[in-house]
Design an enzyme around this catalytic site. Sequence first.
Site, short mmCIF file in Angstrom:
data_model
loop_
_atom_site.label_atom_id
_atom_site.label_comp_id
_atom_site.label_asym_id
_atom_site.label_seq_id
_atom_site.Cartn_x
_atom_site.Cartn_y
_atom_site.Cartn_z
N ASP A 23 24.39 26.33 34.87
CA ASP A 23 23.92 25.06 35.44
C ASP A 23 23.92 23.96 34.36
OD1 ASP A 23 22.99 23.45 37.47
OD2 ASP A 23 20.89 23.97 37.17
N GLY A 24 23.97 22.72 34.83
CA GLY A 24 23.80 21.57 33.93
C GLY A 24 25.08 20.87 33.52
N GLY A 26 26.78 18.67 35.27
CA GLY A 26 26.67 17.26 35.66
C GLY A 26 25.79 16.49 34.69
N ARG A 27 24.63 17.07 34.37
CA ARG A 27 23.72 16.40 33.43
C ARG A 27 24.36 16.23 32.06
NH1 ARG A 27 18.85 20.27 34.74
NH2 ARG A 27 20.46 21.14 36.09
N TRP A 28 25.08 17.24 31.63
CA TRP A 28 25.75 17.18 30.32
C TRP A 28 26.66 15.96 30.25
CZ3 TRP A 28 30.69 17.11 28.38
CH2 TRP A 28 30.85 17.44 27.03
N ARG A 36 30.56 13.25 36.31
CA ARG A 36 30.13 14.64 36.35
C ARG A 36 31.27 15.64 36.12
NH1 ARG A 36 25.57 16.19 38.77
NH2 ARG A 36 26.65 17.97 39.67
N ASN A 71 26.73 24.78 47.46
CA ASN A 71 27.46 23.73 46.73
C ASN A 71 28.52 23.03 47.60
OD1 ASN A 71 27.33 25.51 43.54
ND2 ASN A 71 26.01 23.87 44.28
N ARG A 191 19.75 31.53 32.86
CA ARG A 191 20.00 30.26 33.55
C ARG A 191 20.00 29.16 32.51
NH1 ARG A 191 18.81 27.92 39.38
NH2 ARG A 191 19.68 25.86 39.02
N ARG A 197 14.40 28.45 38.59
CA ARG A 197 14.63 29.00 39.92
C ARG A 197 15.92 29.80 39.93
NH1 ARG A 197 14.74 23.23 40.89
NH2 ARG A 197 16.87 22.46 40.75
N GLU A 210 15.69 41.03 33.69
CA GLU A 210 14.93 40.17 32.78
C GLU A 210 15.48 38.75 32.90
OE1 GLU A 210 12.27 41.01 30.91
OE2 GLU A 210 12.41 42.97 31.87
C1 IPE Z 1 23.22 26.95 41.04
O1 IPE Z 1 23.18 25.65 40.54
C2 IPE Z 1 24.61 27.29 41.47
C3 IPE Z 1 25.57 27.46 40.39
C4 IPE Z 1 25.32 27.44 39.12
C5 IPE Z 1 26.91 27.74 40.81
P1 IPE Z 1 22.79 24.42 41.47
O2 IPE Z 1 22.86 23.20 40.61
O3 IPE Z 1 23.60 24.42 42.71
O4 IPE Z 1 21.28 24.78 41.87
P2 IPE Z 1 20.08 23.83 42.30
O5 IPE Z 1 20.63 22.90 43.37
O6 IPE Z 1 19.63 23.10 41.09
O7 IPE Z 1 19.04 24.78 42.81
C1 IPE Z 2 26.63 23.72 37.54
O1 IPE Z 2 26.39 22.45 37.09
C2 IPE Z 2 27.99 23.88 38.17
C3 IPE Z 2 27.96 24.05 39.63
C4 IPE Z 2 26.89 24.20 40.35
C5 IPE Z 2 29.24 24.05 40.31
P1 IPE Z 2 25.84 21.32 38.08
O2 IPE Z 2 27.01 20.63 38.68
O3 IPE Z 2 24.85 21.86 39.04
O4 IPE Z 2 25.13 20.34 37.05
P2 IPE Z 2 23.74 19.61 37.22
O5 IPE Z 2 22.72 20.64 37.56
O6 IPE Z 2 23.92 18.62 38.33
O7 IPE Z 2 23.48 18.97 35.91
MG MG Z 3 22.84 22.09 39.00
#
Ligand code: IPE
Ligand code: IPE
Ligand code: MG
Length: 260
Positions: A23-24, A26-28, A36, A71, A191, A197, A210
């Site tokens: 995850d992250g 987009g934020r990165w 994103r 997604n 995560r 979560r 774990e």
């Molecule tokens: C979880 O990340 C799904 C993947 C990493 C593929 P999300 O960004 O979709 O999860 P939420 O929306 O923060 O719960």
């Molecule tokens: C995880 O990064 C990749 C996927 C869920 C496909 P995100 O795209 O969820 O990035 P954030 O959480 O918005 O930063």
């Molecule tokens: Mg995300």
Amino acid sequence: MSPTVQRPDLGGPFPEHIAIIMDGNGRWATERGMPRIFGHREGVRSVREVTTECARMGVKSLTLYAFSEENWKRPGQEVTYLMRLLRVFMRRERKTLMKNGVRLRCIGRLDRLPAASLDALRETEALTADNDGMLLRLALSYGSRAEMADAVRRMAEEARAGTLDPASIDEETLRAYLYDPTTPDPDLVIRTAGEMRVSNFLLWQLSYAELYVTPFCWPDFRRDQLLGAMKEFASRRRKFGGLEQEDIPAASTESVEETT
Ligand code: IPE
Ligand code: IPE
Ligand code: MG
């Protein structure tokens, strides 16, 4: 043939199966003033490095949550980009997967993927099927509730057809109907990007895993961060609902009567 495996000394148990919620992305990118999709592109580098490192360290299975069933709700442009990235990744990484002896398997509602991405994925699965190194599982269009609903539907159909006796259903029966029943449950779930979560990931299989949450966004999660998570795992005490030998009171010093 898989390359020489060198297990690091973690000072404790080794996680045979690691699962990662990547995850992250987009934020990165947003933090750097970029769209994103740059985060997704950079995230692919982490996928490559973490996969290669896990294979070298002798991790038996690595499950990467790459795209959830939820997604699909994202803007069309982002989804299209991710599907293209998947297709390109599948083709470009074949050589590296073969070199590292990695076997690829995908889990999820794969029929929802665009045909070109699915074809690339199936070709890579077939090409790597006989590799004897690490199993790399990609969770794509994956949702744990969907996985359980799919399993229960198939069980109900078999019960109706008379090939499954409802009275015989136990935990192992249900497991057998999940997407990939032969891979043991994850030992360690990582995560990235700090959210506390599980976002519909392997709800059945994570029962005793774990959990490790790191503030690093996925594009910044590389070898050092992976090792940090593995060392933390090695220091945990897993009890699976029981007690460790040292926590069991000596029979002579504690009885039920004395403490009630
Ligand atoms: C979880 O990340 C799904 C993947 C990493 C593929 P999300 O960004 O979709 O999860 P939420 O929306 O923060 O719960
Ligand atoms: C995880 O990064 C990749 C996927 C869920 C496909 P995100 O795209 O969820 O990035 P954030 O959480 O918005 O930063
Ligand atoms: Mg995300």
